[in-house]
Scaffold this motif. Structure first.
Motif, PDB file in Angstrom:
ATOM      1  N   SER A 145       0.799  -1.283   0.032  1.00 52.54           N
ATOM      2  CA  SER A 145       0.066  -0.141   0.018  1.00 52.54           C
ATOM      3  C   SER A 145       0.997   1.349   0.407  1.00 52.54           C
ATOM      4  O   SER A 145       2.004   1.062   0.309  1.00 52.54           O
ATOM      5  N   LEU A 146       0.148   2.061  -0.251  1.00 51.38           N
ATOM      6  CA  LEU A 146       1.170   3.498   0.105  1.00 51.38           C
ATOM      7  C   LEU A 146       1.285   3.671   1.471  1.00 51.38           C
ATOM      8  O   LEU A 146       2.570   4.402   1.760  1.00 51.38           O
ATOM      9  N   ALA A 147      -0.442   3.155   1.826  1.00 47.86           N
ATOM     10  CA  ALA A 147       0.313   3.124   4.016  1.00 47.86           C
ATOM     11  C   ALA A 147       1.660   2.315   3.792  1.00 47.86           C
ATOM     12  O   ALA A 147       2.077   2.462   5.298  1.00 47.86           O
ATOM     13  N   GLY A 148       1.882   2.038   3.286  1.00 49.44           N
ATOM     14  CA  GLY A 148       3.646   1.378   3.620  1.00 49.44           C
ATOM     15  C   GLY A 148       4.834   2.075   2.877  1.00 49.44           C
ATOM     16  O   GLY A 148       6.397   1.653   3.726  1.00 49.44           O
ATOM     17  N   TYR A 149       4.763   3.413   2.314  1.00 47.63           N
ATOM     18  CA  TYR A 149       5.366   3.963   2.545  1.00 47.63           C
ATOM     19  C   TYR A 149       4.948   5.019   3.126  1.00 47.63           C
ATOM     20  O   TYR A 149       6.325   6.017   3.697  1.00 47.63           O
ATOM     21  N   PRO A 188      -1.456  -0.282  -3.987  1.00 51.79           N
ATOM     22  CA  PRO A 188      -1.789   1.251  -4.049  1.00 51.79           C
ATOM     23  C   PRO A 188      -2.335   2.641  -3.147  1.00 51.79           C
ATOM     24  O   PRO A 188      -1.846   1.964  -2.158  1.00 51.79           O
ATOM     25  N   GLY A 189      -2.117   3.209  -3.335  1.00 57.10           N
ATOM     26  CA  GLY A 189      -3.951   4.415  -2.980  1.00 57.10           C
ATOM     27  C   GLY A 189      -4.660   4.060  -2.981  1.00 57.10           C
ATOM     28  O   GLY A 189      -5.142   3.090  -2.617  1.00 57.10           O
ATOM     29  N   ALA A 190      -5.605   5.215  -3.141  1.00 51.82           N
ATOM     30  CA  ALA A 190      -7.094   4.846  -2.124  1.00 51.82           C
ATOM     31  C   ALA A 190      -7.804   4.198  -3.564  1.00 51.82           C
ATOM     32  O   ALA A 190      -8.155   4.596  -4.602  1.00 51.82           O
ATOM     33  N   ALA A 207     -16.999   5.678   4.992  1.00 49.60           N
ATOM     34  CA  ALA A 207     -17.071   5.012   4.197  1.00 49.60           C
ATOM     35  C   ALA A 207     -16.064   6.103   3.224  1.00 49.60           C
ATOM     36  O   ALA A 207     -15.919   5.857   2.129  1.00 49.60           O
ATOM     37  N   ALA A 208     -17.752   6.331   3.096  1.00 52.50           N
ATOM     38  CA  ALA A 208     -18.154   7.040   1.844  1.00 52.50           C
ATOM     39  C   ALA A 208     -17.267   8.277   1.411  1.00 52.50           C
ATOM     40  O   ALA A 208     -16.589   8.555   0.959  1.00 52.50           O
ATOM     41  N   LYS A 209     -16.891   8.968   3.016  1.00 56.86           N
ATOM     42  CA  LYS A 209     -16.737  10.668   2.892  1.00 56.86           C
ATOM     43  C   LYS A 209     -14.925  10.332   2.244  1.00 56.86           C
ATOM     44  O   LYS A 209     -14.414  11.545   1.728  1.00 56.86           O
ATOM     45  N   VAL A 210     -14.366   8.769   2.792  1.00 56.27           N
ATOM     46  CA  VAL A 210     -13.374   8.985   2.030  1.00 56.27           C
ATOM     47  C   VAL A 210     -13.078   9.127   0.371  1.00 56.27           C
ATOM     48  O   VAL A 210     -12.256   9.663   0.392  1.00 56.27           O
ATOM     49  N   TYR A 211     -13.395   9.650   0.135  1.00 54.82           N
ATOM     50  CA  TYR A 211     -13.465   8.768  -1.504  1.00 54.82           C
ATOM     51  C   TYR A 211     -14.644  10.241  -2.321  1.00 54.82           C
ATOM     52  O   TYR A 211     -14.483  10.021  -3.773  1.00 54.82           O
ATOM     53  N   GLU A 212     -14.581  11.451  -1.184  1.00 58.29           N
ATOM     54  CA  GLU A 212     -15.435  12.450  -2.095  1.00 58.29           C
ATOM     55  C   GLU A 212     -14.467  13.187  -2.437  1.00 58.29           C
ATOM     56  O   GLU A 212     -13.598  13.588  -1.787  1.00 58.29           O
ATOM     57  N   GLY A 213     -14.806  14.055  -3.592  1.00 60.94           N
ATOM     58  CA  GLY A 213     -14.737  14.938  -4.179  1.00 60.94           C
ATOM     59  C   GLY A 213     -12.723  14.566  -4.247  1.00 60.94           C
ATOM     60  O   GLY A 213     -12.527  15.990  -5.525  1.00 60.94           O
ATOM     61  N   TYR A 214     -13.017  13.076  -4.947  1.00 59.92           N
ATOM     62  CA  TYR A 214     -11.745  13.127  -6.074  1.00 59.92           C
ATOM     63  C   TYR A 214     -12.264  11.554  -6.394  1.00 59.92           C
ATOM     64  O   TYR A 214     -13.076  10.867  -6.262  1.00 59.92           O
ATOM     65  N   THR A 215     -11.349  11.485  -7.663  1.00 58.41           N
ATOM     66  CA  THR A 215     -11.723   9.502  -8.082  1.00 58.41           C
ATOM     67  C   THR A 215     -10.967   8.645  -7.299  1.00 58.41           C
ATOM     68  O   THR A 215      -9.942   9.064  -8.123  1.00 58.41           O
ATOM     69  N   PRO A 216     -11.369   7.771  -7.334  1.00 62.24           N
ATOM     70  CA  PRO A 216     -10.389   6.605  -6.623  1.00 62.24           C
ATOM     71  C   PRO A 216      -9.757   6.014  -7.593  1.00 62.24           C
ATOM     72  O   PRO A 216     -10.137   6.478  -8.928  1.00 62.24           O
ATOM     73  N   LEU A 217      -9.210   5.128  -7.208  1.00 62.78           N
ATOM     74  CA  LEU A 217      -9.515   3.903  -8.527  1.00 62.78           C
ATOM     75  C   LEU A 217     -10.120   2.946  -8.330  1.00 62.78           C
ATOM     76  O   LEU A 217     -10.463   2.950  -7.041  1.00 62.78           O
ATOM     77  N   ASN A 240       7.640  -3.430  -7.366  1.00 65.24           N
ATOM     78  CA  ASN A 240       7.296  -2.902  -7.152  1.00 65.24           C
ATOM     79  C   ASN A 240       6.624  -1.860  -8.139  1.00 65.24           C
ATOM     80  O   ASN A 240       6.558  -1.197  -9.104  1.00 65.24           O
ATOM     81  N   ILE A 241       5.088  -1.677  -8.134  1.00 63.00           N
ATOM     82  CA  ILE A 241       4.367  -0.778  -8.568  1.00 63.00           C
ATOM     83  C   ILE A 241       3.577   0.361  -7.638  1.00 63.00           C
ATOM     84  O   ILE A 241       2.680  -0.434  -6.900  1.00 63.00           O
ATOM     85  N   LEU A 242       3.802   1.446  -7.575  1.00 64.27           N
ATOM     86  CA  LEU A 242       3.334   2.271  -6.628  1.00 64.27           C
ATOM     87  C   LEU A 242       1.831   2.885  -7.411  1.00 64.27           C
ATOM     88  O   LEU A 242       2.148   3.618  -8.895  1.00 64.27           O
ATOM     89  N   ILE A 243       1.189   3.337  -7.697  1.00 63.64           N
ATOM     90  CA  ILE A 243      -0.340   3.538  -7.991  1.00 63.64           C
ATOM     91  C   ILE A 243      -1.181   4.229  -7.118  1.00 63.64           C
ATOM     92  O   ILE A 243      -1.983   3.412  -6.105  1.00 63.64           O
TER      93      ILE A 243
END
Ligand SMILES: NC(=O)c1ccc[n+]([C@@H]2O[C@H](COP(=O)([O-])OP(=O)(O)OC[C@H]3O[C@@H](n4cnc5c(N)ncnc54)[C@H](OP(=O)(O)O)[C@@H]3O)[C@@H](O)[C@H]2O)c1
Length: 260
Positions: A145-149, A188-190, A207-217, A240-243
């Motif tokens: 995850s991006l959370a691993g960086y 991956p990020g979000a 949960a929905a708030k996490v993805y508000e205002g942008y397009t997640p993967l 590795n692919i950081l996406i």
């Protein structure tokens, strides 16, 4: 691009939803045979029926909790006995549970994350890798995850598990030198999946708030990147692919409604 997945056998942990399910669809479309495991066997059976109908390949499904070492042992013995040794293993089963300041952390959430994201990955890998070595090679993709960086506020233990996945990916890759088994990671990020609902213990609004205002993967975006990793020729290892979504510049900088 050449398709090297035709006839390959791919084991995906956490195949019942999200990224695992999207990988199953993508790889089956490329002609791969699948072994899918997760706890929700009814969902896996439904997915199996659809995949076989759409793509005709072999799809085997198993109920499995990757935290249960004995169950993992039985599962791997069964695939070995049935000559279903995978060419590729996607260590995808995982979760975030809770989003709390460290001092407010919940012991059960911590156990679930550590037992699934780290120990579950160890349980499966430790038993599948010898089968791959005996077969002369293989490929492992760990879902980091991006959370691993980057550690973000209240991410603490989830971040720690994904930092661990990164260390384990590097460690496995080094130790498997000379065996024909290569090890990669996707970070991956979000991604819009059930991930945030699980993190917030079923609270859909949070949960929905996490993805508000942008397009997640989408899970399919991530599956396409995993396809790229496992479709690489044998002399190439995409380690590795950081996406991330374009809007997610890093863990702390997300453009929402075009603003950061
Ligand atoms: N979504 C994101 O933003 C994001 C970003 C970076 C990394 N990731 C990582 O991507 C991976 C997949 O997550 P996702 O986003 O696809 O979430 P998801 O939609 O919640 O799917 C998680 C999958 O893992 C399985 N799973 C969970 N615990 C398990 C266990 N103990 N044993 C077996 N299977 C288990 C679930 O199946 P059952 O419930 O049926 O067991 C499900 O199939 C995780 O490792 C996650 O940390 C996600």
């Amino acid at each position: 691009m050449e398709n090297r997945l035709q006839g390959k056998r791919i084991l995906i942990t956490g195949g019942s939803a999200g990224i695992g399910e999207a990988c199953a669809e993508r790889f089956a479309a490329a002609g791969a045979n699948l072994i899918l495991c997760a706890r929700r066997i009814a969902r896996l059976r439904e997915l199996q029926a659809g995949l076989v109908e759409r793509h005709q390949g072999q799809v085997d499904v198993f109920p499995l909790d990757v935290r249960d070492r004995e169950a993992v042992q039985n599962f791997v013995s069964e695939i070995a006995e049935r000559k279903l040794t995978p060419n590729i293993l996607i260590n995808n089963a995982g979760l975030a549970a809770g989003l709390n300041r460290f001092q407010d952390g919940d012991w059960d959430d911590w156990d679930r994350m550590i037992d699934t994201n780290i120990k579950g990955l160890l349980n499966v890998s430790r038993l599948v890798i010898p089968l791959m070595i005996a077969a002369g090679g293989g490929h492992i993709v760990n879902v980091g995850s991006l959370a691993g960086y980057q550690v973000y506020p209240k991410g603490n233990v989830y971040n720690a598990t994904k930092f661990a996945v990164r260390a384990l990916s590097e460690g496995m890759n080094i130790d498997l030198a000379g065996t024909g088994v290569r090890v990669s990671m996707i970070s991956p990020g979000a991604v819009r999946t059930e991930f945030s609902e699980v993190r917030f213990h079923g609270d859909r609004e949070a949960a929905a708030k996490v993805y508000e205002g942008y397009t997640p993967l989408s899970a399919a975006d991530v599956a396409e990147a995993v396809f790229f990793i496992i479709n690489a020729p044998p002399h190439v290892n995409i380690q590795n692919i950081l996406i991330t979504p374009t809007a997610q510049r890093n863990a702390y900088c997300v453009e929402r409604d075009g603003k950061t």
